[in-house]
Design a protein around this motif. Structure first.
Motif, PDB file in Angstrom:
ATOM      1  N   ARG A   1     -59.203  14.547   5.414  1.00  0.00           N
ATOM      2  CA  ARG A   1     -59.167  13.762   4.174  1.00  0.00           C
ATOM      3  C   ARG A   1     -60.007  12.495   4.305  1.00  0.00           C
ATOM      4  O   ARG A   1     -60.734  12.124   3.376  1.00  0.00           O
ATOM      5  CB  ARG A   1     -57.732  13.423   3.798  1.00  0.00           C
ATOM      6  N   ALA A   2     -59.918  11.830   5.440  1.00  0.00           N
ATOM      7  CA  ALA A   2     -60.713  10.618   5.656  1.00  0.00           C
ATOM      8  C   ALA A   2     -62.204  10.947   5.666  1.00  0.00           C
ATOM      9  O   ALA A   2     -63.022  10.209   5.103  1.00  0.00           O
ATOM     10  CB  ALA A   2     -60.309   9.943   6.956  1.00  0.00           C
ATOM     11  N   ALA A   3     -62.566  12.054   6.296  1.00  0.00           N
ATOM     12  CA  ALA A   3     -63.980  12.458   6.348  1.00  0.00           C
ATOM     13  C   ALA A   3     -64.498  12.805   4.957  1.00  0.00           C
ATOM     14  O   ALA A   3     -65.622  12.422   4.590  1.00  0.00           O
ATOM     15  CB  ALA A   3     -64.157  13.637   7.289  1.00  0.00           C
ATOM     16  N   LEU A   4     -63.698  13.514   4.180  1.00  0.00           N
ATOM     17  CA  LEU A   4     -64.125  13.861   2.818  1.00  0.00           C
ATOM     18  C   LEU A   4     -64.249  12.618   1.939  1.00  0.00           C
ATOM     19  O   LEU A   4     -65.187  12.504   1.148  1.00  0.00           O
ATOM     20  CB  LEU A   4     -63.152  14.858   2.192  1.00  0.00           C
ATOM     21  N   GLY A   5     -63.326  11.690   2.082  1.00  0.00           N
ATOM     22  CA  GLY A   5     -63.410  10.442   1.318  1.00  0.00           C
ATOM     23  C   GLY A   5     -64.643   9.640   1.683  1.00  0.00           C
ATOM     24  O   GLY A   5     -65.334   9.101   0.817  1.00  0.00           O
ATOM     25  N   SER A   6     -64.937   9.586   2.963  1.00  0.00           N
ATOM     26  CA  SER A   6     -66.123   8.869   3.416  1.00  0.00           C
ATOM     27  C   SER A   6     -67.394   9.541   2.909  1.00  0.00           C
ATOM     28  O   SER A   6     -68.330   8.869   2.465  1.00  0.00           O
ATOM     29  CB  SER A   6     -66.138   8.811   4.941  1.00  0.00           C
ATOM     30  N   ALA A   7     -67.434  10.860   2.969  1.00  0.00           N
ATOM     31  CA  ALA A   7     -68.605  11.593   2.486  1.00  0.00           C
ATOM     32  C   ALA A   7     -68.803  11.392   0.987  1.00  0.00           C
ATOM     33  O   ALA A   7     -69.944  11.225   0.523  1.00  0.00           O
ATOM     34  CB  ALA A   7     -68.462  13.080   2.809  1.00  0.00           C
ATOM     35  N   CYS A   8     -67.716  11.379   0.234  1.00  0.00           N
ATOM     36  CA  CYS A   8     -67.827  11.141  -1.213  1.00  0.00           C
ATOM     37  C   CYS A   8     -68.363   9.738  -1.490  1.00  0.00           C
ATOM     38  O   CYS A   8     -69.210   9.557  -2.371  1.00  0.00           O
ATOM     39  CB  CYS A   8     -66.476  11.328  -1.895  1.00  0.00           C
ATOM     40  N   GLY A   9     -67.884   8.757  -0.748  1.00  0.00           N
ATOM     41  CA  GLY A   9     -68.377   7.393  -0.914  1.00  0.00           C
ATOM     42  C   GLY A   9     -69.853   7.281  -0.597  1.00  0.00           C
ATOM     43  O   GLY A   9     -70.618   6.620  -1.312  1.00  0.00           O
ATOM     44  N   LEU A  10     -70.288   7.924   0.475  1.00  0.00           N
ATOM     45  CA  LEU A  10     -71.710   7.909   0.829  1.00  0.00           C
ATOM     46  C   LEU A  10     -72.551   8.597  -0.237  1.00  0.00           C
ATOM     47  O   LEU A  10     -73.648   8.132  -0.575  1.00  0.00           O
ATOM     48  CB  LEU A  10     -71.925   8.588   2.178  1.00  0.00           C
ATOM     49  N   LEU A  11     -72.044   9.696  -0.777  1.00  0.00           N
ATOM     50  CA  LEU A  11     -72.769  10.417  -1.817  1.00  0.00           C
ATOM     51  C   LEU A  11     -72.940   9.561  -3.064  1.00  0.00           C
ATOM     52  O   LEU A  11     -74.029   9.477  -3.634  1.00  0.00           O
ATOM     53  CB  LEU A  11     -72.047  11.723  -2.164  1.00  0.00           C
ATOM     54  N   VAL A  12     -71.871   8.903  -3.478  1.00  0.00           N
ATOM     55  CA  VAL A  12     -71.944   8.039  -4.658  1.00  0.00           C
ATOM     56  C   VAL A  12     -72.911   6.889  -4.424  1.00  0.00           C
ATOM     57  O   VAL A  12     -73.770   6.596  -5.268  1.00  0.00           O
ATOM     58  CB  VAL A  12     -70.537   7.511  -5.039  1.00  0.00           C
ATOM     59  N   HIS A  13     -72.811   6.231  -3.270  1.00  0.00           N
ATOM     60  CA  HIS A  13     -73.691   5.103  -2.978  1.00  0.00           C
ATOM     61  C   HIS A  13     -75.153   5.553  -2.923  1.00  0.00           C
ATOM     62  O   HIS A  13     -76.031   4.881  -3.489  1.00  0.00           O
ATOM     63  CB  HIS A  13     -73.293   4.447  -1.662  1.00  0.00           C
ATOM     64  N   ALA A  14     -75.425   6.662  -2.267  1.00  0.00           N
ATOM     65  CA  ALA A  14     -76.798   7.152  -2.174  1.00  0.00           C
ATOM     66  C   ALA A  14     -77.343   7.539  -3.543  1.00  0.00           C
ATOM     67  O   ALA A  14     -78.509   7.271  -3.862  1.00  0.00           O
ATOM     68  CB  ALA A  14     -76.870   8.343  -1.225  1.00  0.00           C
ATOM     69  N   THR A  15     -76.494   8.128  -4.364  1.00  0.00           N
ATOM     70  CA  THR A  15     -76.931   8.500  -5.717  1.00  0.00           C
ATOM     71  C   THR A  15     -77.250   7.263  -6.540  1.00  0.00           C
ATOM     72  O   THR A  15     -78.279   7.204  -7.217  1.00  0.00           O
ATOM     73  CB  THR A  15     -75.839   9.337  -6.411  1.00  0.00           C
ATOM     74  N   PHE A  16     -76.368   6.252  -6.482  1.00  0.00           N
ATOM     75  CA  PHE A  16     -76.632   5.009  -7.210  1.00  0.00           C
ATOM     76  C   PHE A  16     -77.905   4.343  -6.712  1.00  0.00           C
ATOM     77  O   PHE A  16     -78.692   3.816  -7.496  1.00  0.00           O
ATOM     78  CB  PHE A  16     -75.464   4.047  -7.089  1.00  0.00           C
ATOM     79  N   ALA A  17     -78.118   4.358  -5.413  1.00  0.00           N
ATOM     80  CA  ALA A  17     -79.324   3.747  -4.861  1.00  0.00           C
ATOM     81  C   ALA A  17     -80.560   4.497  -5.335  1.00  0.00           C
ATOM     82  O   ALA A  17     -81.585   3.880  -5.650  1.00  0.00           O
ATOM     83  CB  ALA A  17     -79.258   3.737  -3.345  1.00  0.00           C
TER      84      ALA A  17
END
Length: 93
Positions: free
Chosen positions: A41-57
């Motif tokens: 769950r922690a890994a999936l949450g972290s991956a989702c956060g990275l995906l959102v940040h990279a997409t916004f960037a």
């Protein structure tokens, strides 16, 4: 945006997401303190956060957020609300 720009962005982002850092530490802590499922769950949450940040960037929304004077205040308020909600969820479990 042309395809070669997208490929260059992906080539730059993938190594950054694979380098161990705070996300790795968080996942390791969750596995040691809890269970393997907690680590997943922690890994999936972290991956989702990275995906959102990279997409916004990639889209340039990070620059848009930083250009508005009121936006950082709104983001801080939303973050505070999110932390309060998370704290309550953890406390009640």
């Amino acid at each position: 945006m042309e395809w070669h720009q997208v490929l260059a962005f992906v080539a730059a982002v993938i190594p950054l997401t694979l380098v161990p850092g705070t996300s790795f530490t968080l996942v390791t802590q969750q596995v040691i303190a809890g269970s393997r499922a907690d680590g997943v769950r922690a890994a999936l949450g972290s991956a989702c956060g990275l995906l959102v940040h990279a997409t916004f960037a990639a889209v340039g929304l990070s620059a848009l957020v930083m250009s508005s004077a009121q936006t950082p205040h709104v983001v801080r308020c939303q973050a505070a609300w999110g932390w309060a909600w998370w704290d309550q969820a953890v406390a009640s479990s």
